[in-house]
Design a protein around this motif. Structure first.
Motif, mmCIF file in Angstrom:
data_model
loop_
_atom_site.group_PDB
_atom_site.id
_atom_site.type_symbol
_atom_site.label_atom_id
_atom_site.label_comp_id
_atom_site.label_asym_id
_atom_site.label_seq_id
_atom_site.Cartn_x
_atom_site.Cartn_y
_atom_site.Cartn_z
ATOM 1 N N LEU A 293 -15.129 9.775 -44.248
ATOM 2 C CA LEU A 293 -14.157 9.614 -43.168
ATOM 3 C C LEU A 293 -14.337 10.700 -42.111
ATOM 4 N N PHE B 258 -17.081 12.326 -41.288
ATOM 5 C CA PHE B 258 -18.253 12.047 -40.460
ATOM 6 C C PHE B 258 -18.000 10.868 -39.532
ATOM 7 N N PHE B 259 -17.201 9.926 -40.005
ATOM 8 C CA PHE B 259 -16.870 8.798 -39.125
ATOM 9 C C PHE B 259 -16.050 9.286 -37.929
ATOM 10 N N ILE B 260 -15.083 10.159 -38.198
ATOM 11 C CA ILE B 260 -14.252 10.725 -37.116
ATOM 12 C C ILE B 260 -15.150 11.404 -36.080
ATOM 13 N N LEU B 261 -16.127 12.165 -36.571
ATOM 14 C CA LEU B 261 -17.020 12.895 -35.660
ATOM 15 C C LEU B 261 -17.907 11.948 -34.852
ATOM 16 N N SER B 262 -18.060 10.711 -35.338
ATOM 17 C CA SER B 262 -18.892 9.751 -34.615
ATOM 18 C C SER B 262 -18.072 8.939 -33.610
ATOM 19 N N MET B 263 -16.756 9.096 -33.642
ATOM 20 C CA MET B 263 -15.899 8.342 -32.721
ATOM 21 C C MET B 263 -15.828 9.047 -31.359
ATOM 22 N N ARG B 264 -15.354 8.303 -30.356
ATOM 23 C CA ARG B 264 -15.138 8.922 -29.059
ATOM 24 C C ARG B 264 -13.935 9.860 -29.148
ATOM 25 N N LYS B 265 -13.977 10.929 -28.333
ATOM 26 C CA LYS B 265 -12.914 11.938 -28.306
ATOM 27 C C LYS B 265 -11.538 11.293 -28.122
ATOM 28 N N VAL C 68 -10.194 9.655 -31.282
ATOM 29 C CA VAL C 68 -9.730 10.631 -32.266
ATOM 30 C C VAL C 68 -8.364 11.180 -31.851
#
Lengths: 199, 199
Positions: free
Chosen positions: A28, A30-37, A40
């Motif tokens: 989760l 790493f997924f958050i870090l792959s999302m747009r700012k 998040v």
């Protein structure tokens, strides 16, 4: 190799949620870090806003954003029927069956002497007062089918019976030892239909 | 019955995360509402802060809070070895084995013409430039064992071979501790292909 401090904090944040193990928390994060700012920030805002706005209904202690919850505000419900549940989320499980049209009372827990949870913590005196004052004819106790839930049901039944009210327990179609939250609609319907008087 | 607006938004926020279905999202949302305000704000902050601070390493595109990631900053690693992975999280899987002490290159994806992901999107020209300039002797391609991962591995191998570098693919076969009975045909085929002399 160690994760960077803010990744570690993010993983730890997810770890605090129920049912999220170390691997899932990592996934989760790493997924958050792959999302747009913006996405998040949107999620973060949803967390803070919900916690800020949602409070307990002053009458039944369900979760709501207003003084009274949407169920307590509905005058078409049967005022003679009261269903007692452990958690606010349990209301949604029962509502989904479409078989109950009374009101609710949320205990926010179950009796547990070991954890120091007694009748006071569950506002059982408020519950009894409501039963007395609000012309309630039948109380359906839908606490979880486990030791604490059963003990709580029994305690409420003993306390409410002298008030001349019919006290019922939901039927056991629910797997014993299970958690009300995970009941499917059919099982939950059966449990409502099969309710029986406690004593 | 409908959840209140901010509870709905909270459930929807959790639904956006991978592997979180409607029931889990609901469970997590109610858990959040049962937490202390400070704890919820703490989680929200962890999300926003991680997203704000974490960026890609300017050299290998791993996730880091500095210009270079902790691996690229470590001068004791073998500069002749480069491992190519699809995602930053794959690095942690390889690091945990303790068997690789070279550097990494994170593609952040795999070739997928249907999704419009070509060599440019994966910065493969940057990868080839690094192989050329940094005296790399061996490139280990650890992309996923599926169509996209294999195509990506093949593309990189074809492009890197003229540079006089040894290009390797990680081995495929039966997972250790697994049972032959449950191996799918593809894995079994790969395992047969990858057979080695015992002594």
């Amino acid at each position: 190799m160690i994760f960077s401090p803010s990744i570690t904090r993010l993983i730890e944040a997810f770890r605090r949620l129920p049912g999220i193990g170390p691997k899932t928390a990592q996934r989760l994060a790493f997924f958050i870090l792959s999302m747009r700012k913006e996405e998040v920030e949107d999620i973060a805002r949803a967390l803070v806003e919900a916690k800020k706005k949602v409070r307990q209904c002053s009458r039944c202690f369900n979760l709501t954003e207003q003084e009274l919850c949407s169920i307590c505000r509905d005058p078409r419900r049967d005022a003679g029927l009261l269903c007692v549940v452990q958690e606010a989320r349990d209301i949604y499980v029962i509502e989904k069956t479409g078989q109950f049209n009374g009101y609710y009372f949320v205990l926010h827990g179950a009796l547990s002497p070991l954890e120091g949870i007694g009748p006071e913590e569950l506002k059982i005196s408020t519950l009894l007062q409501q039963i007395r004052q609000e012309k309630i004819k039948e109380v359906i106790i839908a606490t979880n089918p486990n030791v604490e839930g059963d003990a709580t049901a029994f305690y409420i039944a003993e306390s409410a019976r002298p008030l001349g009210v019919k006290v019922m327990r939901i039927g056991f179609g629910l797997p014993v030892g299970g958690d009300l939250e995970y009941a499917d609609e059919l099982t939950m319907s059966r449990a409502l239909e099969a309710r029986r008087e406690i004593l």
